[in-house]
Design a protein around this motif. Structure first.
Motif, short mmCIF file in Angstrom:
data_model
loop_
_atom_site.label_atom_id
_atom_site.label_comp_id
_atom_site.label_asym_id
_atom_site.label_seq_id
_atom_site.Cartn_x
_atom_site.Cartn_y
_atom_site.Cartn_z
N GLY A 1 -67.73 -56.22 -52.75
CA GLY A 1 -68.68 -55.85 -51.70
C GLY A 1 -70.06 -55.66 -52.30
N ASN A 2 -71.05 -55.44 -51.45
CA ASN A 2 -72.39 -55.25 -51.99
C ASN A 2 -72.56 -53.83 -52.54
OD1 ASN A 2 -72.32 -54.34 -49.31
ND2 ASN A 2 -74.48 -54.73 -48.98
N LEU A 3 -73.61 -53.69 -53.34
CA LEU A 3 -73.80 -52.45 -54.09
C LEU A 3 -74.44 -51.35 -53.24
CD1 LEU A 3 -73.26 -51.62 -57.04
CD2 LEU A 3 -75.62 -52.24 -57.55
N GLN A 4 -75.21 -51.76 -52.21
CA GLN A 4 -75.92 -50.81 -51.35
C GLN A 4 -76.01 -51.39 -49.95
OE1 GLN A 4 -77.52 -47.58 -51.50
NE2 GLN A 4 -77.58 -48.09 -49.34
N GLU B 1 -73.81 -52.79 -42.36
CA GLU B 1 -73.19 -52.69 -43.68
C GLU B 1 -72.83 -51.22 -43.92
OE1 GLU B 1 -75.21 -56.58 -45.78
OE2 GLU B 1 -75.86 -54.59 -46.45
N THR B 2 -71.70 -50.84 -43.38
CA THR B 2 -71.34 -49.42 -43.30
C THR B 2 -70.36 -49.02 -44.39
OG1 THR B 2 -69.55 -49.94 -41.76
CG2 THR B 2 -71.69 -49.42 -40.81
N GLY B 3 -70.24 -47.72 -44.56
CA GLY B 3 -69.25 -47.16 -45.46
C GLY B 3 -69.69 -47.16 -46.91
N ALA B 4 -68.79 -46.67 -47.76
CA ALA B 4 -69.08 -46.55 -49.19
C ALA B 4 -69.27 -47.92 -49.81
CB ALA B 4 -67.96 -45.80 -49.89
N LYS B 5 -70.31 -48.06 -50.63
CA LYS B 5 -70.59 -49.30 -51.35
C LYS B 5 -70.65 -49.00 -52.84
CE LYS B 5 -71.25 -51.80 -47.59
NZ LYS B 5 -70.42 -52.98 -47.27
N GLY B 6 -70.23 -49.96 -53.65
CA GLY B 6 -70.24 -49.70 -55.08
C GLY B 6 -69.63 -50.82 -55.88
N ALA B 7 -68.81 -50.47 -56.89
CA ALA B 7 -68.28 -51.45 -57.83
C ALA B 7 -66.87 -51.06 -58.24
CB ALA B 7 -69.19 -51.54 -59.05
N TYR B 8 -66.16 -52.04 -58.81
CA TYR B 8 -64.83 -51.80 -59.36
C TYR B 8 -64.90 -51.65 -60.88
CZ TYR B 8 -62.22 -53.14 -55.12
OH TYR B 8 -61.68 -53.20 -53.86
N VAL B 9 -64.20 -50.66 -61.40
CA VAL B 9 -63.89 -50.61 -62.83
C VAL B 9 -62.50 -51.21 -62.97
CG1 VAL B 9 -63.40 -49.11 -64.80
CG2 VAL B 9 -65.33 -48.59 -63.28
N VAL B 10 -62.40 -52.23 -63.84
CA VAL B 10 -61.16 -53.02 -63.93
C VAL B 10 -60.65 -53.01 -65.37
CG1 VAL B 10 -60.08 -55.23 -63.40
CG2 VAL B 10 -62.14 -54.54 -62.14
N VAL C 1 -76.92 -45.26 -52.79
CA VAL C 1 -77.88 -44.17 -52.79
C VAL C 1 -77.97 -43.53 -51.41
CG1 VAL C 1 -80.33 -43.60 -53.13
CG2 VAL C 1 -79.17 -45.18 -54.69
N ALA C 2 -77.85 -44.35 -50.40
CA ALA C 2 -77.84 -43.89 -49.00
C ALA C 2 -76.75 -44.66 -48.28
CB ALA C 2 -79.20 -44.12 -48.34
#
Length: 418
Positions: free
Chosen positions: A223-226, A232-241, A258-259
């Protein structure tokens, strides 16, 4: 720090950073501080991503396309990215990047020298980088042009024996729940990707987080980072794999936005009056507020369900004022509020034939192919403003049809409620 599997290669998978992309709809928020935070949100999210890589002692960062948002407006965008990946270089963390449709080679008109820890894959054919000291092979190919219609995955090589293999690809994968919301670029299937024999395929392009396959090969969109607008709702971020040769990948999601944007469907069934309905809304907003942590939260809300307050809720200005007051008390910025509430039972209008006629007229208008022609004059005057604000696309027949039906619903609700 996340517990690490013994002997595992640890990568961080992110995509669709859209660095310095202009966020839409900020002028409607009425909160300058939140608007300023959102304007800088893509940079803040990238800084958080770099911090995550450092904190998790990652071996590599994978960026699966759309790092930028087309041609840079100035060199500041490139300089900011360079500073961030230099932080990773200082920590001995590799960075692998493929270009996507928004940052295709033909669109990036500026260039800056990147630190040696960054490898940007070519655009003519898939490439492979083997980091022997990490036991890691990364395969990838970027976009030469914005619209790539060929199946890039079909040309990716098979796995390199004896090491962890990762594929990096910006693409539309058949079967993705949210893939239909995006242009169909570099289309492929899950079978195309699992057949490569990699431990992990890191995808970009679709802005919703989703794992498409697990087992010998794990395929995932981070998904996108922000989030950049109300859809584009809900928590956005990254995977640690964590990756071990021949074993299933272990994924942990980390929110880095950030928001945050949220879209709430609020059931006001049985509400006796507007105050009662606002109490229900307040409960949902407080719940969303808790879920967002300490980051700014921007909400679009829709009230729905049979209620005696339906006619009063159809008064858009009153609804907005009442809801903004509730949102402010809950520590939430209200981007938009609408009502689809209806009277508890139909037939309450003084003239039911009039209500039926209003609905029939709206249905006929919504199905009229000439609807876009009717708004041509208005589109020339305010169409761009409405579109940029994320309110309405006057060139989209579906949006106009929905608007016609919404107008009919509001009017019939008032008639029935009175």
């Amino acid at each position: 720090m996340t517990g690490r599997l013994p002997g595992a290669v640890r990568v961080v998978h992110a995509a669709d950073v859209h660095l310095d992309s202009p966020l839409r709809g900020l002028r409607r928020l009425g909160d300058d501080a939140v608007a300023d935070t959102l304007r800088a949100a893509t940079r803040g999210a990238l800084e958080a991503l770099v911090g995550l890589c450092e904190d998790e002692r990652a071996d590599a960062l994978l960026l699966a396309g759309d790092l930028y948002d087309g041609t840079w407006h100035d060199y500041a965008t490139g300089r900011f990215f360079t500073r961030q990946v230099q932080r990773l270089a200082d920590s001995g963390i590799k960075v692998f990047v493929v270009s996507g449709n928004h940052d295709a080679e033909s669109q990036i008109t500026h260039s800056l020298t990147l630190p040696p820890n960054v490898h940007r894959f070519g655009v003519d054919s898939p490439g492979t980088v083997v980091e022997e000291h990490l036991g890691l092979a990364v395969h990838g190919q970027g976009y030469r042009t914005r619209a790539v219609s060929s199946n890039l995955a079909a040309g990716y090589p098979r796995e390199v024996p004896g090491v962890v293999n990762v594929g990096l690809l910006h693409a539309t994968v058949d079967g993705s729940r949210s893939g239909g919301e995006h242009e169909r670029y570099a289309p492929c299937s899950v079978d195309d990707l699992t057949a490569l024999g990699y431990e992990y395929v890191a995808l970009g392009h679709v802005h919703a987080r989703e794992v498409l396959a697990t087992g010998r090969t794990t395929v995932a969109y981070s998904g996108n980072l922000q989030g950049r607008h109300p859809r584009e709702t809900g928590a956005k971020g990254a995977y640690v794999v964590d990756l071990v040769p021949g074993e299933q990948a272990q994924l942990t999601f980390h929110a880095l936005d950030v928001a945050r944007w949220e879209s709430l469907e609020v059931d006001v069934t049985g509400a006796a009056d507007v105050a009662d309905a606002m109490g229900v809304l307040r409960g949902r907003l407080l719940e969303a507020r808790r879920g967002a942590g300490d980051r700014p939260l921007v909400v679009r809300a829709v009230l729905d369900g049979p209620t005696a307050a339906a006619a009063d809720l159809a008064d858009a200005e009153r609804l907005r004022q009442e809801a903004e007051q509730v949102a402010e008390a809950a520590g939430v910025v209200l981007e938009r509020v609408d009502s689809r509430a209806r009277p508890p039972r139909a037939g309450g209008a003084d003239d039911p034939e009039l209500v039926a006629a209003v609905r029939a007229a709206a249905d006929a208008l919504a199905q009229d192919p000439a609807l876009t022609t009717l708004v041509r004059g208005v589109r020339g005057e305010v169409g761009r403003l409405l579109s940029d604000a994320g309110l309405l696309d006057l060139a989209d027949p579906r949006a106009l049809a929905a608007l016609a039906r919404r107008a009919a619903q509001d009017l019939s609700t008032r008639l029935e409620g009175r």
